[in-house]
Design a protein around this motif. Sequence first.
Motif, PDB file in Angstrom:
ATOM      1  N   LYS A  72       4.259   3.800  -8.747  1.00 31.95           N
ATOM      2  CA  LYS A  72       3.619   5.033  -8.591  1.00 31.95           C
ATOM      3  C   LYS A  72       2.124   4.971  -8.134  1.00 31.95           C
ATOM      4  O   LYS A  72       1.251   4.244  -8.579  1.00 31.95           O
ATOM      5  CB  LYS A  72       3.604   5.852  -9.850  1.00 31.95           C
ATOM      6  CG  LYS A  72       3.044   7.266  -9.659  1.00 31.95           C
ATOM      7  CD  LYS A  72       3.150   8.038 -10.779  1.00 31.95           C
ATOM      8  CE  LYS A  72       2.564   9.419 -10.471  1.00 31.95           C
ATOM      9  NZ  LYS A  72       2.917  10.503 -11.628  1.00 31.95           N
ATOM     10  N   CYS A  73       1.883   5.365  -7.085  1.00 37.33           N
ATOM     11  CA  CYS A  73       0.470   5.428  -6.364  1.00 37.33           C
ATOM     12  C   CYS A  73      -0.642   6.037  -7.487  1.00 37.33           C
ATOM     13  O   CYS A  73      -0.346   7.258  -7.598  1.00 37.33           O
ATOM     14  CB  CYS A  73       0.507   5.948  -5.070  1.00 37.33           C
ATOM     15  SG  CYS A  73      -1.458   6.250  -4.277  1.00 37.33           S
ATOM     16  N   VAL A  74      -1.506   5.235  -7.727  1.00 35.71           N
ATOM     17  CA  VAL A  74      -2.482   6.035  -8.841  1.00 35.71           C
ATOM     18  C   VAL A  74      -3.149   7.214  -8.104  1.00 35.71           C
ATOM     19  O   VAL A  74      -3.746   8.043  -8.714  1.00 35.71           O
ATOM     20  CB  VAL A  74      -3.621   5.021  -9.325  1.00 35.71           C
ATOM     21  CG1 VAL A  74      -4.571   5.532  -9.913  1.00 35.71           C
ATOM     22  CG2 VAL A  74      -2.557   3.974 -10.062  1.00 35.71           C
ATOM     23  N   LYS A  75      -3.588   7.089  -6.793  1.00 36.34           N
ATOM     24  CA  LYS A  75      -4.449   8.135  -6.055  1.00 36.34           C
ATOM     25  C   LYS A  75      -3.595   9.279  -5.783  1.00 36.34           C
ATOM     26  O   LYS A  75      -4.089  10.412  -6.085  1.00 36.34           O
ATOM     27  CB  LYS A  75      -5.025   7.599  -4.668  1.00 36.34           C
ATOM     28  CG  LYS A  75      -6.138   8.203  -4.265  1.00 36.34           C
ATOM     29  CD  LYS A  75      -6.647   7.322  -3.103  1.00 36.34           C
ATOM     30  CE  LYS A  75      -7.457   8.305  -2.227  1.00 36.34           C
ATOM     31  NZ  LYS A  75      -7.595   7.860  -0.972  1.00 36.34           N
ATOM     32  N   CYS A  76      -2.512   9.144  -5.207  1.00 35.97           N
ATOM     33  CA  CYS A  76      -1.643  10.332  -4.671  1.00 35.97           C
ATOM     34  C   CYS A  76      -0.462  10.719  -5.424  1.00 35.97           C
ATOM     35  O   CYS A  76       0.071  11.891  -5.417  1.00 35.97           O
ATOM     36  CB  CYS A  76      -1.581  10.271  -3.122  1.00 35.97           C
ATOM     37  SG  CYS A  76      -0.102   9.207  -2.590  1.00 35.97           S
ATOM     38  N   GLY A  77       0.141   9.826  -6.148  1.00 36.32           N
ATOM     39  CA  GLY A  77       1.298  10.209  -7.084  1.00 36.32           C
ATOM     40  C   GLY A  77       2.540   9.785  -6.426  1.00 36.32           C
ATOM     41  O   GLY A  77       3.584  10.013  -6.799  1.00 36.32           O
ATOM     42  N   HIS A 102       0.998  -1.065   0.073  1.00 33.47           N
ATOM     43  CA  HIS A 102      -0.018   0.111   0.019  1.00 33.47           C
ATOM     44  C   HIS A 102       0.905   1.157   0.133  1.00 33.47           C
ATOM     45  O   HIS A 102       2.000   1.165   0.133  1.00 33.47           O
ATOM     46  CB  HIS A 102      -1.198   0.205   1.207  1.00 33.47           C
ATOM     47  CG  HIS A 102      -0.269   0.189   2.444  1.00 33.47           C
ATOM     48  ND1 HIS A 102       0.483  -0.851   3.223  1.00 33.47           N
ATOM     49  CD2 HIS A 102       0.097   1.307   3.443  1.00 33.47           C
ATOM     50  CE1 HIS A 102       1.164  -0.268   4.099  1.00 33.47           C
ATOM     51  NE2 HIS A 102       0.986   0.841   4.392  1.00 33.47           N
ATOM     52  N   CYS A 103       0.342   2.300  -0.262  1.00 33.73           N
ATOM     53  CA  CYS A 103       1.084   3.608  -0.550  1.00 33.73           C
ATOM     54  C   CYS A 103       1.204   4.231   1.086  1.00 33.73           C
ATOM     55  O   CYS A 103       0.160   4.191   1.902  1.00 33.73           O
ATOM     56  CB  CYS A 103       0.276   4.577  -1.009  1.00 33.73           C
ATOM     57  SG  CYS A 103       0.816   6.415  -1.015  1.00 33.73           S
ATOM     58  N   ILE A 104       2.389   4.462   1.493  1.00 39.48           N
ATOM     59  CA  ILE A 104       2.558   5.116   2.919  1.00 39.48           C
ATOM     60  C   ILE A 104       2.041   6.358   3.003  1.00 39.48           C
ATOM     61  O   ILE A 104       1.848   6.750   4.146  1.00 39.48           O
ATOM     62  CB  ILE A 104       4.088   4.841   3.274  1.00 39.48           C
ATOM     63  CG1 ILE A 104       4.831   5.934   2.380  1.00 39.48           C
ATOM     64  CG2 ILE A 104       4.430   3.803   3.299  1.00 39.48           C
ATOM     65  CD1 ILE A 104       6.282   6.291   3.099  1.00 39.48           C
ATOM     66  N   ALA A 105       1.693   7.234   2.011  1.00 37.78           N
ATOM     67  CA  ALA A 105       1.168   8.556   2.029  1.00 37.78           C
ATOM     68  C   ALA A 105      -0.091   8.559   2.200  1.00 37.78           C
ATOM     69  O   ALA A 105      -1.034   9.186   3.077  1.00 37.78           O
ATOM     70  CB  ALA A 105       1.570   9.195   0.728  1.00 37.78           C
ATOM     71  N   CYS A 106      -1.061   7.778   1.125  1.00 42.26           N
ATOM     72  CA  CYS A 106      -2.384   7.617   1.281  1.00 42.26           C
ATOM     73  C   CYS A 106      -3.195   6.555   1.771  1.00 42.26           C
ATOM     74  O   CYS A 106      -4.427   6.415   1.731  1.00 42.26           O
ATOM     75  CB  CYS A 106      -2.993   8.444  -0.113  1.00 42.26           C
ATOM     76  SG  CYS A 106      -3.138   7.189  -1.274  1.00 42.26           S
ATOM     77  N   GLY A 107      -2.332   5.567   1.791  1.00 40.13           N
ATOM     78  CA  GLY A 107      -2.982   4.072   1.991  1.00 40.13           C
ATOM     79  C   GLY A 107      -3.624   3.382   0.929  1.00 40.13           C
ATOM     80  O   GLY A 107      -4.008   2.108   1.041  1.00 40.13           O
TER      81      GLY A 107
HETATM   82 ZN   LIG Z   1      -1.028   7.151  -2.605  1.00 42.91          ZN
END
Ligand SMILES: [Zn+2]
Length: 302
Positions: free
Chosen positions: A47-52, A25-30
């Motif tokens: 690359k996280c699709v949600k927050c980049g 999971h993305c550590i910035a937005c989950g």
């Molecule tokens: Zn993210």
Amino acid sequence: MSDKILFRGEDLEQFNKWRTVEKDHCIACGSRDFELWATAGSYKAVKCVKCGLIWMNPFLNDEGLGKYYADYIGRRRLNNDLKMEQRKIQYQSDREFIEHFISDGKILDVGCNGGFFLEALSTKFEKHGIEIDPEAVVYAQKTQKQFGKNILCVALERAPYENSSFDMIAMRGTIEHLSDPVNAIKKVSQLLKKGGYYYITATPNGDSFAADLFRDKWTLFHPVQHIWHFSPKTLSLICSRFGLKLIAKDFPYLGTPYENARENVKIVAKAIKSREQNPSAELPISPPFWENMMALVFEKTK
Ligand SMILES: [Zn+2]
């Protein structure tokens, strides 16, 4: 001739057995929604699709990072006078930016190396630094008359300071190297006084034009050293969880020692053109460019 896969002259594949830390999971937005962003040898960045947020996945565990940096540090700083000179000029610009917000009080530089950035800051500060490279710590303790005694060889999580004891904490070119930046930011927040500042500077901006165009050929892409490519947005997502609010940002390029606008624009224009003609065209390593680097100031609001 060797048939090893090299990354800009370095054999990074030798560290593969330590490349065991993988995030689902993305550590910035989950978000669990991320996609392949770049590859270099067998290394992959996503690359996280949600927050980049961009990160190496998987990346080296602490033992592997220790092995990598053990023979890297000697080569890096001591025999590169030009880089040291450029960095010195950059320290002055970093100083000017942060001293708009704070010009005295007790400060901590996390990943302070030989104390060079602390040295460039106003003598009105009470200066402290931590660094995990023992040789750099010995160097700082010997050469920095004003604050050498305040340089400790310790990781941030084990730093022996009281909570709410600093007016400013700086990380200069540091956060992108840390295996657990969320925990580090949590600790920064604990150590800061209310109203204190967290200054992140000389850190690659993953949300920049050149990053997106050049990917693995982006000058700041490094599969072992740069685990994370943050942006103002993704760092704000993490910092806001710990009461740290983004109050200023800067993307130093013009006026820095790395500026060469005319040449750099030409190289980027050529790269755009070759990608238009052939979407899988090999690009050269990117030049320094606008928005590549960022400086962010967060204020501890609670
Ligand atoms: Zn993210």
